[in-house]
Structures are given as C-alpha cells and as structure tokens.
Scaffold this active site. Structure first.
Site, mmCIF file in Angstrom:
data_model
loop_
_atom_site.group_PDB
_atom_site.id
_atom_site.type_symbol
_atom_site.label_atom_id
_atom_site.label_comp_id
_atom_site.label_asym_id
_atom_site.label_seq_id
_atom_site.Cartn_x
_atom_site.Cartn_y
_atom_site.Cartn_z
ATOM 1 N N TYR A 16 0.861 -1.045 -0.110
ATOM 2 C CA TYR A 16 -0.060 0.316 -0.167
ATOM 3 C C TYR A 16 0.844 1.289 0.085
ATOM 4 C CZ TYR A 16 -4.950 -2.137 0.682
ATOM 5 O OH TYR A 16 -6.149 -1.955 0.645
ATOM 6 N N LYS A 58 3.280 -15.362 1.676
ATOM 7 C CA LYS A 58 2.613 -16.710 0.538
ATOM 8 C C LYS A 58 4.228 -16.397 0.091
ATOM 9 C CE LYS A 58 1.478 -17.181 -4.185
ATOM 10 N NZ LYS A 58 0.729 -18.236 -3.236
ATOM 11 N N ASP A 99 -3.338 -17.856 -0.354
ATOM 12 C CA ASP A 99 -4.430 -18.441 -0.866
ATOM 13 C C ASP A 99 -4.744 -20.333 -0.496
ATOM 14 O OD1 ASP A 99 -1.732 -19.918 -1.104
ATOM 15 O OD2 ASP A 99 -2.339 -20.664 -3.485
ATOM 16 N N ASP A 150 -6.530 -7.217 4.142
ATOM 17 C CA ASP A 150 -7.455 -6.329 3.592
ATOM 18 C C ASP A 150 -8.038 -7.346 3.338
ATOM 19 O OD1 ASP A 150 -9.079 -3.725 2.294
ATOM 20 O OD2 ASP A 150 -7.868 -4.628 0.537
ATOM 21 N N ASP A 160 -12.794 -9.028 4.772
ATOM 22 C CA ASP A 160 -12.823 -9.051 4.625
ATOM 23 C C ASP A 160 -14.313 -10.741 4.558
ATOM 24 O OD1 ASP A 160 -13.533 -5.951 4.030
ATOM 25 O OD2 ASP A 160 -14.275 -6.629 1.449
#
Ligand code: IPM
Ligand code: MG
Length: 369
Positions: free
Chosen positions: A143, A193, A225, A249, A253
């Site tokens: 970000y 990752k 993942d 982020d 959600d």
C-alpha cells in the site's frame, strides 16, 4: 485513565454520516455511566473534505487528529469521486490518517453473534461460535511501498507497485499479534506467500524469530491462497491471524462475511502509544446512503473497541457488546442481517431505531447493576 480524552469524530461519506452520529450517542451515554471523561470535536475527511476543501485530508483534520486520543470514523469514498486520480481520491484521506498517526496495527475481529448464525452464507454449524481476530499490518507493505506509478516502458504503459517490509515493521506487528493471542485462544497463524515472494519469506523468518518470547502461543504459517480457502472451509480452526497490509485487506473481508454481514464488524487501528482510529469494516454503501437503512452496529462496536484499547475502560466495552447482543436476541434487524428473510419474532428497523434499541438496552444494564 486519561483526564481529557479528546475524541475526533470523522463521519466521512455515504452511510458514514448516518451511522457515526448514532454511535456517538451511544458513546456519550456509556462514557457518562462509566465515568470516562470524553470531549468531542468533528472534522472532514474523504469525499466531503474534497468537496469542501479540495483535499481528502485537510491540514486542519490531520492537526486535530494528531492531538486526539482516539478517532471515530465512518467511511470514505463514493461514485462521485471515482474518476479522480489515485492520489487524490477520498481513500487517500483514510490512508493519510493511518500513516500520519503511525497506526500500524489493525485489529479486525470476526465474531459471530449467535442470533445471526442463519444470516451467514455458510452452514450455521460451520460458523456457530466463530471468534477470529485478524491482525493486519496497516502502514507498510504494497500500500505504501515506493516506487509506484504508471509509466511508459517500451512504448506501452506499465503499472508498478512495491511490496516492501523492513524487519522492524514485521517484528512490531508480530508482537502485537502474539500478545493478543496470549489473551485469547493462544494460537497464532501467520499468513504469507513465502513460496513466491521474498518479502514474505522475510516476514515468515521474523515472525518465527520472535515466537520464543511467547512460549504459550502455538505459531503456525499458511500461504494466503490456502488461508482464503480455509476461512470458508473450516473457519473455526483459526484464533488470531497476522498478515501484511494487502492480504489482511482481502482476508478480513472474507472473515467478515462469515459472520453474516459486513455491517456487524468493527475495527481498531492502533499506534504504539495506544492512540487509535476506530471504524466499521464496511464502506460507504452508496446504494442505501441517506435512507436510514444502514446498520450502525459495526460503528457502535467500534466504540466498544475504543473504550477497550484507547480509553482503558473494558467495562464500558463489555456493556456495549452485551447491549448489542441483547438487541439482536430481541429480534431487531437492519436489512443487511435479516438472512434469507424476516423470520417470526424478527423486526426490520432502520439506522436510528437500531441506535435507540442499543441505548434502551444500555439503560436496562444500568438499572440491573
Ligand atoms: C479497508 C478498505 C481500505 C483499505 C480502502 C478504503 C483504502 O478496504 O479498510 O479495508 O484497502 O485498507
Ligand atoms: Mg478492505
């Protein structure tokens, strides 16, 4: 406890302007009841700030924010500002507050209130009793990484961002997550990752290196993942999850939706000294803005987090959470949490009426104690 807790109220855009005043009323009543000294001021952020001052984060707002103990924010953004360049959008107001106040630790609990189990898109038995805490690094990673931009390379446009974490950034968020795990279920899953990205190989290494300081917490690692998949397959395997800005982020959600509605989820973004910004996880919901339909509970529960983490008043936090639980128990629902339709014993109500129900329950808690 602090003598003067200056609270900066930032309603922002869309339904933010509807849910924040309702949450402020709850806050005033609870602060009075528990003897927490608070004073309020208000400022502009996001799209309304662009319209009135030309900037999503006016200087005056940042100055006020820097001297406040805590910030209560609604949401920012909306279709009116969608065509603006990235660095001028309403979202920059929020990102500017996060970095300007060094709010590096974002706590996003996904807690299922029992009466809402039928509103989840997963089978009730998969989510009953769900209580996950996502700890998202908030002031670094892709970000904020430089260089970033879009430029001409070999006669075509290329877009690029930089995913970067320094060791100290990883270590401080890891320690926050370990300490929170110590107060909960003693399990921490770090999400990365590391099979592809060097930056997250370092992430894994640093998180592992601080683990010996928390011998009572079981640390595990998971690729992002797989973590997304496991969250919808068997969410109750998780206690605390810690991850970087972008993965956090996305996963927050996903975790939020397990609970039936984004309209229920609060968040806290904390600096090292306990100052914090509190906001619902949901956005501005332009489709229902201005119609008294939005669910104010995520913002009200954000106020509970504020009492717990910035105002040193855990009893006040408990009271709010208990009141919300009772309101749901009594069958009151905003549109987002009716599940597959209004059931017998449920009442569909709007934003303000939901706030009044919470206030009424707090009154009853008062007279009971
Ligand atoms: C969130 C939001 C923000 C983010 C946006 C509005 C910049 O999605 O708080 O999760 O990406 O962090
Ligand atoms: Mg998000």
């Amino acid at each position: 406890m602090h003598d003067n807790n200056e609270i900066l109220v930032l309603p922002g855009d869309g339904i933010g302007a509807e849910v924040v005043p309702v949450a402020v009323e709850v806050m005033k009543q609870v602060a009075k009841r528990f003897g927490v000294a608070v004073s309020f001021s208000e400022a502009l952020v996001g799209g309304v700030a662009i319209d009135q001052t030309g900037s999503p984060l006016p200087e005056e707002t940042l100055t006020k924010a820097l001297s406040a103990r805590a910030l209560l924010l609604g949401a920012v953004g909306g279709p009116a500002w969608d065509e603006l360049p990235t660095l001028e959008r309403p979202e920059r107001g929020l990102l500017g507050l996060r970095s300007g106040l060094s709010l590096f630790a974002n706590l996003r609990p996904a807690l299922l209130f029992a009466p809402l189990a039928e509103a989840s898109s997963l089978k009730p038995e998969l989510v009953a009793g769900l209580d996950i805490l996502i700890v998202r690094e908030l002031t670094g990673g892709i970000y904020f990484g430089e260089p970033r931009g879009v430029e001409m390379r070999n006669n075509e446009r290329c877009g690029f961002n930089t995913y970067v974490y320094a060791e100290h950034e990883i270590e401080r968020i890891a320690r926050v997550a370990f300490e929170l795990a110590q107060k909960r279920g003693h399990r921490l899953c770090s999400v990365d990752k590391a099979n592809v990205l060097e930056v997250t190989q370092l992430w894994r290494e640093v998180v592992t290196s601080v683990a010996p300081d928390y011998p009572d917490v079981a640390l595990s690692h998971m690729y992002v993942d797989n973590a997304g998949m496991q969250l919808v397959r068997e969410p109750k395997q998780f206690d605390v999850m810690v991850t970087g800005n972008m993965f956090g982020d996305i996963l927050s959600d996903v975790a939020a939706m397990l609970t039936g509605s984004l309209g229920m989820l609060p968040s806290a973004s904390l600096a090292a000294d306990g100052r914090g910004l509190y906001e619902p996880v949901h956005g501005t919901a332009p489709d229902i803005a201005g119609q008294d339909k939005a669910n104010p509970l995520a913002t009200i529960l954000s106020v509970a987090m504020m009492f717990r983490y910035s105002l040193d008043a855990p009893d006040a936090a408990d009271a709010i959470e208990q009141a919300v639980d009772r309101v749901l128990e009594s069958g009151f629902r905003t549109g987002d949490i009716v599940g597959r339709g209004i059931l017998a014993g449920q009442t569909l109500i709007g934003t303000r009426a939901m706030g009044e129900q919470v206030l009424a329950q707090i009154d009853q808690l008062e007279s009971a104690s």
